[in-house]
Design a protein around this motif. Sequence first.
Motif, mmCIF file in Angstrom:
data_model
loop_
_atom_site.group_PDB
_atom_site.id
_atom_site.type_symbol
_atom_site.label_atom_id
_atom_site.label_comp_id
_atom_site.label_asym_id
_atom_site.label_seq_id
_atom_site.Cartn_x
_atom_site.Cartn_y
_atom_site.Cartn_z
ATOM 1 N N ALA A 67 0.826 -1.206 0.000
ATOM 2 C CA ALA A 67 0.000 0.000 0.000
ATOM 3 C C ALA A 67 0.863 1.261 0.000
ATOM 4 O O ALA A 67 0.566 2.230 -0.705
ATOM 5 C CB ALA A 67 -0.929 0.002 1.212
ATOM 6 N N MET A 68 1.952 1.222 0.745
ATOM 7 C CA MET A 68 2.814 2.401 0.849
ATOM 8 C C MET A 68 3.595 2.646 -0.439
ATOM 9 O O MET A 68 3.653 3.773 -0.940
ATOM 10 C CB MET A 68 3.767 2.232 2.040
ATOM 11 N N SER A 175 12.148 4.326 13.277
ATOM 12 C CA SER A 175 11.361 3.462 12.397
ATOM 13 C C SER A 175 9.970 3.182 12.951
ATOM 14 O O SER A 175 9.033 2.967 12.186
ATOM 15 C CB SER A 175 12.099 2.144 12.172
ATOM 16 N N GLY A 176 9.821 3.210 14.272
ATOM 17 C CA GLY A 176 8.525 2.901 14.872
ATOM 18 C C GLY A 176 7.445 3.922 14.578
ATOM 19 O O GLY A 176 6.253 3.580 14.552
ATOM 20 N N VAL A 177 7.843 5.166 14.361
ATOM 21 C CA VAL A 177 6.845 6.217 14.125
ATOM 22 C C VAL A 177 6.691 6.537 12.634
ATOM 23 O O VAL A 177 5.786 7.276 12.256
ATOM 24 C CB VAL A 177 7.218 7.506 14.893
ATOM 25 N N ARG A 178 7.532 5.971 11.800
ATOM 26 C CA ARG A 178 7.479 6.307 10.378
ATOM 27 C C ARG A 178 6.144 5.968 9.719
ATOM 28 O O ARG A 178 5.645 6.754 8.903
ATOM 29 C CB ARG A 178 8.620 5.617 9.632
ATOM 30 N N PRO A 179 5.544 4.805 10.020
ATOM 31 C CA PRO A 179 4.254 4.524 9.368
ATOM 32 C C PRO A 179 3.193 5.580 9.646
ATOM 33 O O PRO A 179 2.387 5.908 8.781
ATOM 34 C CB PRO A 179 3.861 3.159 9.954
ATOM 35 N N TRP A 180 3.169 6.114 10.861
ATOM 36 C CA TRP A 180 2.170 7.134 11.204
ATOM 37 C C TRP A 180 2.496 8.458 10.514
ATOM 38 O O TRP A 180 1.589 9.158 10.042
ATOM 39 C CB TRP A 180 2.118 7.326 12.718
ATOM 40 N N VAL A 181 3.783 8.786 10.437
ATOM 41 C CA VAL A 181 4.185 10.005 9.735
ATOM 42 C C VAL A 181 3.919 9.844 8.239
ATOM 43 O O VAL A 181 3.485 10.786 7.564
ATOM 44 C CB VAL A 181 5.674 10.314 9.985
ATOM 45 N N TRP A 182 4.174 8.630 7.730
ATOM 46 C CA TRP A 182 3.881 8.354 6.324
ATOM 47 C C TRP A 182 2.406 8.609 6.032
ATOM 48 O O TRP A 182 2.070 9.225 5.017
ATOM 49 C CB TRP A 182 4.237 6.905 5.988
ATOM 50 N N LEU A 184 0.341 10.592 7.590
ATOM 51 C CA LEU A 184 0.107 12.034 7.651
ATOM 52 C C LEU A 184 0.595 12.726 6.378
ATOM 53 O O LEU A 184 -0.110 13.574 5.804
ATOM 54 C CB LEU A 184 0.816 12.617 8.877
ATOM 55 N N LEU A 185 1.780 12.355 5.914
ATOM 56 C CA LEU A 185 2.334 12.974 4.711
ATOM 57 C C LEU A 185 1.548 12.584 3.462
ATOM 58 O O LEU A 185 1.382 13.396 2.544
ATOM 59 C CB LEU A 185 3.804 12.583 4.553
ATOM 60 N N ALA A 186 1.059 11.347 3.426
ATOM 61 C CA ALA A 186 0.241 10.925 2.288
ATOM 62 C C ALA A 186 -1.029 11.764 2.212
ATOM 63 O O ALA A 186 -1.435 12.201 1.128
ATOM 64 C CB ALA A 186 -0.101 9.441 2.411
ATOM 65 N N CYS A 187 -1.646 12.007 3.355
ATOM 66 C CA CYS A 187 -2.847 12.858 3.382
ATOM 67 C C CYS A 187 -2.502 14.282 2.952
ATOM 68 O O CYS A 187 -3.282 14.927 2.234
ATOM 69 C CB CYS A 187 -3.457 12.860 4.780
ATOM 70 N N ALA A 188 -1.348 14.772 3.373
ATOM 71 C CA ALA A 188 -0.919 16.116 2.973
ATOM 72 C C ALA A 188 -0.698 16.182 1.468
ATOM 73 O O ALA A 188 -1.077 17.164 0.808
ATOM 74 C CB ALA A 188 0.356 16.496 3.721
ATOM 75 N N ASP A 189 -0.091 15.145 0.906
ATOM 76 C CA ASP A 189 0.113 15.100 -0.546
ATOM 77 C C ASP A 189 -1.217 15.135 -1.285
ATOM 78 O O ASP A 189 -1.382 15.850 -2.282
ATOM 79 C CB ASP A 189 0.880 13.825 -0.918
ATOM 80 N N LEU A 190 -2.177 14.357 -0.805
ATOM 81 C CA LEU A 190 -3.493 14.315 -1.435
ATOM 82 C C LEU A 190 -4.222 15.645 -1.329
ATOM 83 O O LEU A 190 -5.059 15.976 -2.173
ATOM 84 C CB LEU A 190 -4.346 13.213 -0.795
ATOM 85 N N ALA A 191 -3.899 16.407 -0.296
ATOM 86 C CA ALA A 191 -4.592 17.679 -0.079
ATOM 87 C C ALA A 191 -4.047 18.815 -0.934
ATOM 88 O O ALA A 191 -4.709 19.850 -1.087
ATOM 89 C CB ALA A 191 -4.502 18.072 1.400
ATOM 90 N N VAL A 192 -2.855 18.645 -1.502
ATOM 91 C CA VAL A 192 -2.247 19.732 -2.283
ATOM 92 C C VAL A 192 -3.137 20.173 -3.451
ATOM 93 O O VAL A 192 -3.384 21.377 -3.620
ATOM 94 C CB VAL A 192 -0.844 19.342 -2.776
ATOM 95 N N PRO A 193 -3.654 19.260 -4.286
ATOM 96 C CA PRO A 193 -4.535 19.728 -5.369
ATOM 97 C C PRO A 193 -5.799 20.416 -4.858
ATOM 98 O O PRO A 193 -6.279 21.366 -5.480
ATOM 99 C CB PRO A 193 -4.877 18.430 -6.120
ATOM 100 N N LEU A 194 -6.356 19.933 -3.745
ATOM 101 C CA LEU A 194 -7.549 20.573 -3.178
ATOM 102 C C LEU A 194 -7.239 22.003 -2.757
ATOM 103 O O LEU A 194 -8.047 22.915 -2.950
ATOM 104 C CB LEU A 194 -8.059 19.767 -1.986
ATOM 105 N N PHE A 195 -6.058 22.192 -2.186
ATOM 106 C CA PHE A 195 -5.620 23.524 -1.772
ATOM 107 C C PHE A 195 -5.310 24.403 -2.979
ATOM 108 O O PHE A 195 -5.711 25.565 -3.054
ATOM 109 C CB PHE A 195 -4.391 23.388 -0.873
#
Length: 396
Positions: A67-68, A175-182, A184-195
């Motif tokens: 998925a990532m 490494s333990g927190v990377r999936p959660w940050v990933w 968050l960043l994926a959602c931010a990437d998706l939001a760029v066109p909306l913005f």
Amino acid sequence: MSQETLAATPPRRRRMTARDVTESLRVATPLELLFDLCFVVAVAQAAGGLHHALTAGHFGDGLVGYAMTFFAIWWAWMNFSWFASAYDTDDVPYRIAALVQITGALILAAGIPRAFDQRDFTIAVLGYVVMRTALVANWLRAAVSDPEGRGTALRYAAGVTLVEAGWVAMLALPSGVRPWVWLLLACADLAVPLFAERRHRTAWHPHHIAERYGLFTLIVLGESILAATLAVQEAVDTRHATAGLYGVAAGGLLIVFAMWWLYFAKPAHRFLTSNRSAFIWGYGHYLVFGSAAAVGAGLSAAVDFATDHSTGDGVVPGAVVTVPVAVFLLAVWWLQHRPHQVGHLHNLLVPSAVVLVLAGTFTGVPVLIAGVVLTVLVVLAVVVTRRAGVAADGHA
């Protein structure tokens, strides 16, 4: 190409201004086809990683890794395609920027095995940054050349740059927190066109976008075609081939043919009339593309299970195929068929087929049953569509 077609083709411009959304003969360019061809490598790497994870019994890690990594592939391809639909000038600077993005895609593909096996995203992020940096350069060039769309272009450039910095910073985190940050960043990437497009829509071409998505669908279906071909080869070459292997070979071919038929049964450009419809349709294709490539990985795993090259307990040998097939059916129905306002009977066909496909997981020949169900679905959909067309003509 005929002389008439050459004469009708609009001349290429040297300034990166917005293209006409009603432009005739707007089709995929050779550069776009090269771009897609190079993305085949990345898709194959992601599907291969999922295949190995499934056969090794690492289902949770395999699905998360898939998925990532597939998100990065899909999102980079999407950004290139939508920008090209609006601002493709096909001049030297644009071609160089596209070739840089292709280089980034190949770097991303090279980093996918590490991302799967070691959760090391360094190479994958490097490739992603290369692609995104070239994209930012294109948006800045568009901001200079297109006064009407300058604000949108600058917001795209700023948004992509900020999120790109976030991806790089993620590499320094534990490494333990990377999936959660990933996430968050994926959602931010998706939001760029909306913005970026909240005030002014970029001039993307509906027919061109629909064609580009169709071409990428063919790419991901290629993974399933390869897996089905290998299943047939195994069945032919293996002297003591089992009924299960023949079922995988036959069912795999039926599944691939039906997936192609169902996706291209309805033209998508007719309802791509606004940013809202385009965003839902475009973002929703993550499920279409991801599940189609996952079917290929599942078929490869099913061959391994059928030839005793790997062992799977319970419903695993069937679920690796039936689950992604079910996701593909639902996604295509929701995005490609339902917007055409098909009748109630047509709307019941796909959900019913999904139930039958998933039920086949618990049988001895799940791939063959899935293939038969999809074939019957195609036949019924054709019959229902033709009857609806005849009825509409009768009332006209």
